[in-house]
Motif scaffolding. Structure first.
Motif: not given
Length: 667
Positions: A108-137
């Motif tokens: 997890m990283s914090m940018t602009g006061g919000r948490p962002r989750i990375l899995a290697g070189n991919h970001e989980l952009t929808g985890f706050r909405d319950g989406d733990w599968k969509t990954r963006t490189a």
């Protein structure tokens, strides 16, 4: 009785069409629970913990999200902090709730006061909405420099150079030259004195400058971070964290390692032009701060919101610790407390990782308790608090057993006890059988470990209050006692008469030949399943060398593991008359557990038929560890399986009924 008979009918019929793999009609497995709502235990997921502290429920305090990338407890688990204020240091977390699937290397990283989750070189952009599968490189490849064998990836967003734009800070664990991947017989990197002559683990920490914006990042070529002018290199698994640890306004660096400690690199430059001094270990009162286990995952955050940066650290066995910054800095070095392992409301029994249970009435109160080993090398005792025949039982928190001299039992590899090198120094892989080994009326413990040295702890206490003597070797009447056999890849030699066999395999104890003496059933030094017969000579109990007389249905001896080096051993087994026909059977690790029914005993040879897996639930990863229990005191042994996540699994009785109805065995 009905439950057991139905379950075995199910097994023998459902698995016959497919003896390999898992038959879908077999019953699922359920986890053993504490059933003790007032109990508090160590917070934990399965094998490997990647902590991501954040205010997940937006109530003002920090909760814990912990990623566990392993089977059978894969997932991102949410532990709610029910604390009454946001500065509470040691809250008692609620039991974990599964949010979604986990991937390797989640940070997890914090940018602009919000948490962002990375899995290697991919970001989980929808985890706050319950989406733990969509990954963006966020980068084209999972490594930013060429590495032949990269085992750890730590990716973080951070404004490294203070220009207001978030860059990438990437850490790679480099195993290329360690030995695992360079030769078939890599365990030969130990010399005859037990010194590792191979290369150490290495790591790389790299900065990728964002030359554009956060909305449309463009990353420049990676630059290695230097300390005292030399590229930073830890013992694998860098776990890099940039934060102002010394409170001077710039960002310092704390790294972890594949083992248990931390290295601090002070920024002696500026916020916009970092320059790091030579690394120093984090210490507390002059002692290096070390986690209980290894494969640690540190995350820097002001957990208690007192203005300094603490560490939240995941351990190999799924636990998570808080390492508190004291607020003091000495010679540029931040001062930290020793690790405090977070606590949670008790839910499911857990003994570290790779739990290897054995059930016995340990404390003489009539009900069956659990004695178990685990990766950390402890032997733990779960006390059954319910009394005879209560099922499901109520359980106490695990207690680490010790010896009568006050020392906690912990077997560890140290620098040369693991076949797989000094990277495994903190592991012990205890696997145990609790039984009255010396036939004096008191339960003892027979154990094996990462070393492959089979030993026992004699109970020198009383029936109600067991006490264990220090470990003593299991000795065998070898033809040449001065040269006991050993695995060919061991650099060290056994002591005279000592039983040394393959690592991480159960010393199963049972009266196999039914002569009133407990025998040993386990692998020998070449991976053959052997019968080690006991004999009484006067007042002395003798253990004879292992005989390869345990065979399949065709009469061929069972070699449960023909592998060598690190691929050897690893077989967990249990001997019990599971089908209630008067003959001991075998339960062996597998997808969950394999049932091998004894079909014949004649001429000193036992034949077993492999029936198959006992469940449709896949809980294996490294290996499982079956045993039998009789919590309901009906005189029949039920199956319990220890798993890699440290938990204990049972076949669901209702699943047996469903399966039996499908087969027409029940109306």
């Amino acid at each position: 009785m009905q439950k057991v008979l139905i379950s075995l009918a199910c097994l023998s019929i459902c698995t016959l069409p497919c003896t390999h793999g898992v038959a879908q009609d077999l019953p699922p497995l359920t986890r053993l629970k504490y059933n003790n709502p007032d109990l508090v235990v160590d917070l934990g997921v399965g094998l490997w913990a990647w902590p991501m502290p954040m205010d997940y429920d937006s109530d003002g305090d920090l909760d814990l999200l912990v990623a566990c990338p392993d089977r059978p407890s894969n997932g991102v688990w949410y532990f709610e902090n029910p604390g009454v204020n946001s500065t509470e240091r040691h809250p008692i977390f609620k039991a974990g709730v599964l949010l979604g699937p986990a991937s390797k290397d989640m940070t997890m990283s914090m940018t602009g006061g919000r948490p962002r989750i990375l899995a290697g070189n991919h970001e989980l952009t929808g985890f706050r909405d319950g989406d733990w599968k969509t990954r963006t490189a966020i980068f084209p490849s999972n490594t930013v420099i060429p590495i032949k064998h990269n085992r750890d990836n730590f990716w973080r967003f951070v404004d490294y150079d203070g220009d207001g734009v978030h860059d990438l800070l990437v850490g790679h664990g480099d195993w290329t030259d360690f030995g695992w991947f360079t030769e078939n017989d890599w365990w030969k990197n130990y010399n005859w004195q037990g010194v590792w002559t191979g290369e150490p683990l290495r790591s790389h920490v790299l900065w990728l400058r964002n030359k554009s914006t956060d909305a449309a990042p463009e990353y420049e070529a990676p630059e290695p971070l230097l300390a005292n002018g030399i590229p930073i290199n830890t013992f694998g698994r860098p776990g890099q964290n940039l934060a102002d640890f010394d409170g001077d306004g710039d960002l310092d660096l704390v790294c972890g390692s594949f083992l248990d400690s931390f290295t601090y690199f002070q920024n002696i430059g500026t916020r916009t032009k970092p320059v790091f001094s030579e690394g120093r270990p984090l210490v507390h009162e002059g002692q290096v701060i070390a986690m209980d286990l290894e494969m640690i995952v540190p995350h820097a955050i002001d957990w208690d919101r007192d203005g300094d940066v603490d560490l939240i650290v995941g351990d190999e066995d799924g636990r998570v610790a808080f390492i508190e910054h004291t607020g003091t800095v000495v010679d540029g070095m931040p001062q930290f407390e020793t690790p405090y392992y977070f606590q949670q409301v008790a839910d499911e029994l857990k003994s570290g990782a790779l739990a290897s249970p054995s059930a016995i009435d340990w404390d003489g109160d009539g009900d069956e308790d659990i004695i178990t080993g685990n990766t950390a090398g402890y032997i733990e005792f779960f006390e059954n608090l319910s009394g005879v025949g209560v099922d499901p039982p109520t359980w106490a928190a695990p207690r680490r057993l010790g010896t009568s001299d006050g020392a906690t039992i912990r077997i560890m590899a140290g620098p040369n006890g693991s076949i797989q090198g000094p990277c495994e120094a903190k592991w012990g892989y205890t696997t145990v059988s609790a039984i009255d080994w010396d036939h004096d009326g008191l339960p003892d413990i027979v154990a094996n470990s990462i070393w492959g040295r089979v030993h026992w702890y004699r109970n020198v206490g009383t029936r109600a209050e067991p006490q264990l003597a220090t470990a003593a070797p299991i000795t065998v009447q070898w033809p040449d006692p001065s040269h006991p056999p050993k695995p060919a890849w061991n650099w060290w030699n056994p002591e005279p008469g000592e039983l040394v066999t393959q690592w991480r395999t159960t010393p199963a104890t049972a009266d196999l030949n039914m002569d009133g003496l407990n025998d040993l059933v386990m692998l020998d030094h070449e991976g053959w399943l052997c019968f080690w017969r006991r004999e009484r000579r006067g007042t002395e109990l003798i253990l004879h060398p292992g005989q390869r007389v345990l065979c399949d249905q065709n009469g061929d001896p069972l070699q449960l593991n023909p592998g060598s080096g690190g691929r050897s051993g690893r077989r967990k087994l249990h001997v019990a008359d599971w089908d209630q026909d008067g003959r001991p059977d075998l339960l062996i690790n597998g997808t969950n557990a394999e049932f091998w029914r004894q079909i014949e005993h004649s001429g000193g040879v036992w034949k077993f038929q492999r029936i198959g897996d006992v469940s449709s639930t896949k809980i294996d990863a490294h290996d499982t560890s079956p045993t039998t229990v009789d919590f309901d005191a009906d005189g029949r042994r039920d199956l319990m399986i220890g798993a890699e996540d440290g938990r204990f699994y049972f076949p669901d009785p209702t699943g047996f009924y469903v399966c039996s109805k499908k087969l027409g065995l029940m109306k």
